[in-house]
Design an enzyme around this catalytic site. Structure first.
Site, PDB file in Angstrom:
ATOM      1  N   GLU A 172       0.804  -1.239   0.000  1.00 24.18           N
ATOM      2  CA  GLU A 172       0.000   0.000   0.000  1.00 24.18           C
ATOM      3  C   GLU A 172       0.827   1.275   0.000  1.00 24.18           C
ATOM      4  O   GLU A 172       0.537   2.219   0.739  1.00 24.18           O
ATOM      5  CB  GLU A 172      -0.960  -0.024   1.195  1.00 24.18           C
ATOM      6  CG  GLU A 172      -1.827  -1.275   1.203  1.00 24.18           C
ATOM      7  CD  GLU A 172      -2.667  -1.425   2.473  1.00 24.18           C
ATOM      8  OE1 GLU A 172      -2.387  -0.721   3.455  1.00 24.18           O
ATOM      9  OE2 GLU A 172      -3.571  -2.269   2.465  1.00 24.18           O
ATOM     10  N   GLU A 279      -6.223 -10.791  -1.011  1.00 22.88           N
ATOM     11  CA  GLU A 279      -7.036 -10.520   0.183  1.00 22.88           C
ATOM     12  C   GLU A 279      -8.528 -10.483  -0.162  1.00 22.88           C
ATOM     13  O   GLU A 279      -9.254  -9.554   0.215  1.00 22.88           O
ATOM     14  CB  GLU A 279      -6.613  -9.184   0.817  1.00 22.88           C
ATOM     15  CG  GLU A 279      -5.130  -9.110   1.130  1.00 22.88           C
ATOM     16  CD  GLU A 279      -4.706  -7.870   1.908  1.00 22.88           C
ATOM     17  OE1 GLU A 279      -5.569  -7.150   2.427  1.00 22.88           O
ATOM     18  OE2 GLU A 279      -3.489  -7.630   1.990  1.00 22.88           O
TER      19      GLU A 279
HETATM   20  C1  XIL Z   1      -6.215  -5.780   8.435  1.00 24.22           C
HETATM   21  C2  XIL Z   1      -6.538  -6.905   9.403  1.00 24.22           C
HETATM   22  O1  XIL Z   1      -7.424  -7.804   8.784  1.00 24.22           O
HETATM   23  C3  XIL Z   1      -7.157  -6.342  10.665  1.00 24.22           C
HETATM   24  O2  XIL Z   1      -7.338  -7.371  11.638  1.00 24.22           O
HETATM   25  C4  XIL Z   1      -6.279  -5.244  11.239  1.00 24.22           C
HETATM   26  O3  XIL Z   1      -6.924  -4.668  12.352  1.00 24.22           O
HETATM   27  C5  XIL Z   1      -5.987  -4.201  10.189  1.00 24.22           C
HETATM   28  O4  XIL Z   1      -5.406  -4.800   9.043  1.00 24.22           O
HETATM   29  N1  XIL Z   1      -4.999  -4.504   3.649  1.00 24.22           N
HETATM   30  C6  XIL Z   1      -3.970  -5.246   4.148  1.00 24.22           C
HETATM   31  C7  XIL Z   1      -4.185  -6.016   5.388  1.00 24.22           C
HETATM   32  O5  XIL Z   1      -2.925  -5.370   3.503  1.00 24.22           O
HETATM   33  O6  XIL Z   1      -2.997  -6.128   6.141  1.00 24.22           O
HETATM   34  C8  XIL Z   1      -5.276  -5.431   6.255  1.00 24.22           C
HETATM   35  O7  XIL Z   1      -5.510  -6.318   7.328  1.00 24.22           O
HETATM   36  C9  XIL Z   1      -6.529  -5.224   5.422  1.00 24.22           C
HETATM   37  C10 XIL Z   1      -6.268  -4.274   4.285  1.00 24.22           C
END
Ligand code: XIL
Length: 375
Positions: A172, A279
């Protein structure tokens, strides 16, 4: 076709066209469909997709000590640590490493012969505050920050060498603002763009066999997509050891449409560039990008037939497209496993129950599941 003609011989000519239609038109995985309402199938997503791509799920160390472990082993052949390998958890102080959660996920993956994606080595969020400050609380120099990044990456990547096959090295880094390219994070403010290439170099030095990914969200949006493309292509052209792009795929009942999904995949179909869906989830609420507090309307959190139907259609469409692009997609990872609890229960709206996955709160396959494996 051969089996169709065998059927014809067996039943004679009367009714043979009916038989021909039934035996040839039935979808390949339709047997599993009948199991939906009756007994449980022993096959899982990973089996239906064995000739397509790995199927992964993001997990917490805790989940592996619950009945979810059985579901994981039945359905998935790849794991990602949802939080346990992030810098803030693994490396909370300059001299302090906390391996317990990360190690338990790595051990589970190893013992059960599951692939393991590493998530992640460098991000603007969930990063410990010590990293950017010296002992007096002043912001550190670029040299110090890069040295800290190198130490972190070398330690973590070396520890899981041979266990983690792919790392989200930088996560990101791109801005969501239309007229801004890279996110103005502390990494960027202190190091400029260079920290990105450096992170890949450090990871490659620590494990030359690991596949290294740049991972980001909102990949469906054409403006953000162009920026991801520019970054990844630029790194590749400059000879930086980057092997792939991770497309997060945090989607919803109204996004993406088929055209946007196809356009996005076409753009990343570059020679030598691996693509993984890293994801995946499909929220039952219309897509919102920014965190906000709950409003009156947000109290309606029942999974209605209407919402579920939209989600089923979206999952069906996405997997149909993924299958079509199987030559370029090497993995599809869901962000969490059952609807029992997911990060979307608190994002973008705090405390609003969501149902974004293929398994319900009781760990049973949802209707969308049967559509995903019905091909
Ligand atoms: C999220 C987790 O799922 C949560 O439990 C945490 O509180 C915040 O992060 N993009 C990503 C992930 O790359 O690492 C994120 O994960 C969701 C969005």
């Amino acid at each position: 076709m051969a089996h169709c003609f065998k059927n014809l011989q067996m039943i004679g000519l009367t009714g043979c066209w009916v038989m021909l239609f039934l035996s040839c038109a039935a979808p390949k995985n339709s047997g599993a469909l009948h199991e939906a309402g009756t007994s449980k199938s022993t096959k899982g997503l990973k089996d239906y997709y064995k000739n397509y791509f790995a199927i992964g799920g993001a997990v917490s160390p805790m989940a592996l000590h619950t009945e979810e472990a059985g579901l994981i082993l039945q359905q998935f052949n790849s794991l990602t640590a949802e939080n346990a390998m992030k810098m803030g958890l693994v490396h909370p102080g300059e001299e302090v490493y906390n391996w317990s959660g990360a190690d338990s996920i790595a051990t589970f993956a190893k013992q059960n012969n599951l692939k393991l994606r590493g998530h992640n080595l460098c991000r603007h969020n969930q990063t410990p505050t010590w990293l950017f400050k010296d002992a007096t609380g002043k912001q550190v120099s670029k040299e110090v920050l890069l040295k800290r990044l190198k130490d972190h990456i070398t330690t973590v990547v070396s520890r899981y060498k041979g266990t983690i096959f792919a790392w989200d090295v930088v996560n990101e880094a791109i801005s969501d603002k239309k007229d801004e390219y890279l996110r103005h994070s502390e990494w960027f403010n202190i190091c400029g763009e260079e920290y990105i290439a450096k992170a890949f170099e450090y990871a490659h030095e620590a494990d030359p066999n690991a596949l290294l990914f740049y991972n980001d969200y909102n990949e469906i949006d054409p403006i953000k997509r162009d920026k991801i493309y520019k970054l990844v292509k630029g790194l590749k052209d400059a000879g930086v050891p980057i092997h792939g792009v991770g497309l997060q795929a945090h989607w919803a009942i109204n996004e993406p449409n088929k055209e946007a999904l196809v356009n996005m995949l076409e753009q990343f179909a570059l020679p030598g560039l691996k693509v993984q869906i890293t994801e995946l989830d499909i929220s039952v609420y219309p897509k919102e990008h920014n965190a906000r507090g709950a409003r009156q309307v947000d109290t309606d959190t029942l999974l209605t037939n209407e919402k579920e139907q939209l989600q089923i259609e979206k999952y069906k469409m996405c997997f149909k497209v993924f299958r079509k692009y199987r030559k370029m997609i090497s993995g599809v990872t869901f962000w969490n496993i059952p609807d029992r609890s997911s990060w979307l229960d608190n994002f973008p709206v705090r405390n609003r129950k969501d149902y974004p996955l293929l398994f319900d709160k009781k760990l049973n396959p949802k209707k969308a599941y049967w559509e995903v494996i019905n091909f």
